[in-house]
Design an enzyme around this catalytic site. Structure first.
Site, PDB file in Angstrom:
ATOM      1  N   ASP A 108      -4.501  12.782  21.870  1.00 38.64           N
ATOM      2  CA  ASP A 108      -3.018  12.650  21.255  1.00 38.64           C
ATOM      3  C   ASP A 108      -3.048  13.179  20.010  1.00 38.64           C
ATOM      4  O   ASP A 108      -1.847  13.479  19.442  1.00 38.64           O
ATOM      5  CB  ASP A 108      -2.643  11.129  21.081  1.00 38.64           C
ATOM      6  N   GLU A 112      -5.333  10.519   4.402  1.00 37.95           N
ATOM      7  CA  GLU A 112      -5.782  11.407   5.527  1.00 37.95           C
ATOM      8  C   GLU A 112      -4.585  12.576   5.846  1.00 37.95           C
ATOM      9  O   GLU A 112      -3.507  12.335   5.452  1.00 37.95           O
ATOM     10  CB  GLU A 112      -5.930  10.624   6.848  1.00 37.95           C
ATOM     11  N   TYR A 150      -5.125   4.630   8.910  1.00 41.35           N
ATOM     12  CA  TYR A 150      -5.168   5.168  10.198  1.00 41.35           C
ATOM     13  C   TYR A 150      -6.392   5.421  10.906  1.00 41.35           C
ATOM     14  O   TYR A 150      -6.610   5.203  12.109  1.00 41.35           O
ATOM     15  CB  TYR A 150      -4.202   6.416  10.124  1.00 41.35           C
ATOM     16  N   ALA A 163     -11.183   6.677   0.732  1.00 46.80           N
ATOM     17  CA  ALA A 163     -10.069   5.947   0.426  1.00 46.80           C
ATOM     18  C   ALA A 163      -9.106   5.448   1.739  1.00 46.80           C
ATOM     19  O   ALA A 163      -8.536   4.413   1.873  1.00 46.80           O
ATOM     20  CB  ALA A 163      -9.135   6.442  -0.641  1.00 46.80           C
ATOM     21  N   THR A 184     -10.007   3.129   5.827  1.00 46.58           N
ATOM     22  CA  THR A 184      -9.518   1.803   6.400  1.00 46.58           C
ATOM     23  C   THR A 184      -8.062   1.917   6.663  1.00 46.58           C
ATOM     24  O   THR A 184      -7.596   0.769   7.081  1.00 46.58           O
ATOM     25  CB  THR A 184      -9.526   0.630   5.040  1.00 46.58           C
ATOM     26  N   ASP A 210       0.825  -1.236   0.077  1.00 48.95           N
ATOM     27  CA  ASP A 210      -0.083   0.130  -0.103  1.00 48.95           C
ATOM     28  C   ASP A 210       0.917   1.207   0.112  1.00 48.95           C
ATOM     29  O   ASP A 210       0.520   2.352  -0.726  1.00 48.95           O
ATOM     30  CB  ASP A 210      -0.958  -0.167   1.220  1.00 48.95           C
ATOM     31  N   GLY A 211       1.927   1.226   0.407  1.00 49.19           N
ATOM     32  CA  GLY A 211       2.803   2.224   0.692  1.00 49.19           C
ATOM     33  C   GLY A 211       3.333   2.753  -0.837  1.00 49.19           C
ATOM     34  O   GLY A 211       3.228   4.041  -1.038  1.00 49.19           O
TER      35      GLY A 211
END
Length: 261
Positions: free
Chosen positions: A150, A121, A163, A158, A161, A50-51
């Site tokens: 925090d 995100e 973070y 997209a 799903t 995914d990265g």
């Protein structure tokens, strides 16, 4: 938008992550199907996890060239299953989805302004042991005078799903005209679990006590340290195209994730 390409696929560009597995896959597929520069390609095939897919979508944003991922990494939520045979036929049958990123405008404590786009995100996180204190404004109206936490994030469908899911945010269907505003480990107000916002919304988050309680902001893989304020909105003028096999598209993946336990 959801559609098939509707054109012949003759030229493929292959990109891969740096892992031995991904590089070997690129070598094999290039030998089988040829490999052209990305600017000449009908389709870009990304080999990795995914990265790598996120990096490729950023790299070729607004190029109008669709990207088809095959998993040679770990998670692979954005990827199709890897197979060397029948790739041209799979590409012809694949469904292309248009993804609009978020645009982040961050101002640091020295007044410097930074912009970056995020497909998944925009997140804000405390930099030290002390919790962050944030003020949340949506479309010029203050919704939370003080959120102790925090951090906080704004996720696209997209990215819902990614973070956002780890932070107990809602899963969003890929075509939902929504953004998820999700707190990360909220302390006060303790019961606030976030909000679903129309994708036309503009979110502004101000850091209270930025010197005492420093906060960083990140748009996918781009991080800005010591921010004073962050504004987030969907960038409807920018887009990336991602392709999935029709029998295992994004809608199906998200529904499957919704019913896991």
């Amino acid at each position: 938008m959801n559609s098939q390409l509707g054109k012949s696929i003759e030229k493929i560009a292959f990109v891969s992550s740096r892992t031995p597995e991904a590089r070997a896959a690129r070598d094999h597929l290039s030998a089988l199907y040829g490999d052209v520069p990305a600017e000449e390609a009908d389709v870009i095939v990304a080999l990795g996890g995914d990265g790598l897919m996120l990096q490729t979508m950023h790299r070729f944003m607004n190029s109008h060239v669709p990207i088809y991922g095959m998993n040679r990494g770990s998670v692979g939520f954005l990827m199709n299953e890897y197979a060397e045979e029948g790739l041209i036929d799979r590409l012809r049958k694949a469904v292309a989805t248009t993804i609009h990123p978020l645009l982040m405008e961050a101002v640091d404590i020295d007044g410097e302004v930074y912009t970056a786009r995020a497909i998944n995100e925009v997140s804000m996180l405390r930099q030290t042991y002390q919790a962050a204190k944030l003020k949340v404004t949506v479309d010029t109206r203050v919704r939370l005078e003080e959120l102790i936490c925090d951090g906080i994030l704004v996720a696209t469908p997209a990215g819902s799903t990614a973070y956002n899911l780890s932070a107990h945010g809602p899963l969003l269907p890929i075509y939902a005209p929504l953004l998820a505003l999700t707190p990360i480990s909220p302390f006060r107000p303790r019961r606030w679990r976030g909000a679903l916002l129309p994708n036309r919304s503009r979110v502004r988050i101000d850091v209270l006590e930025p010197d005492k309680r420093p906060v960083s902001a990140a748009a996918d893989h781009i991080e800005i340290r010591n921010v004073r304020s962050v504004a987030v909105a969907e960038d409807a003028a920018s887009e990336s195209l991602i392709m999935f096999d029709p029998d295992h598209g994004w809608d199906e993946r998200i529904l499957t994730e919704m019913f896991r336990y």
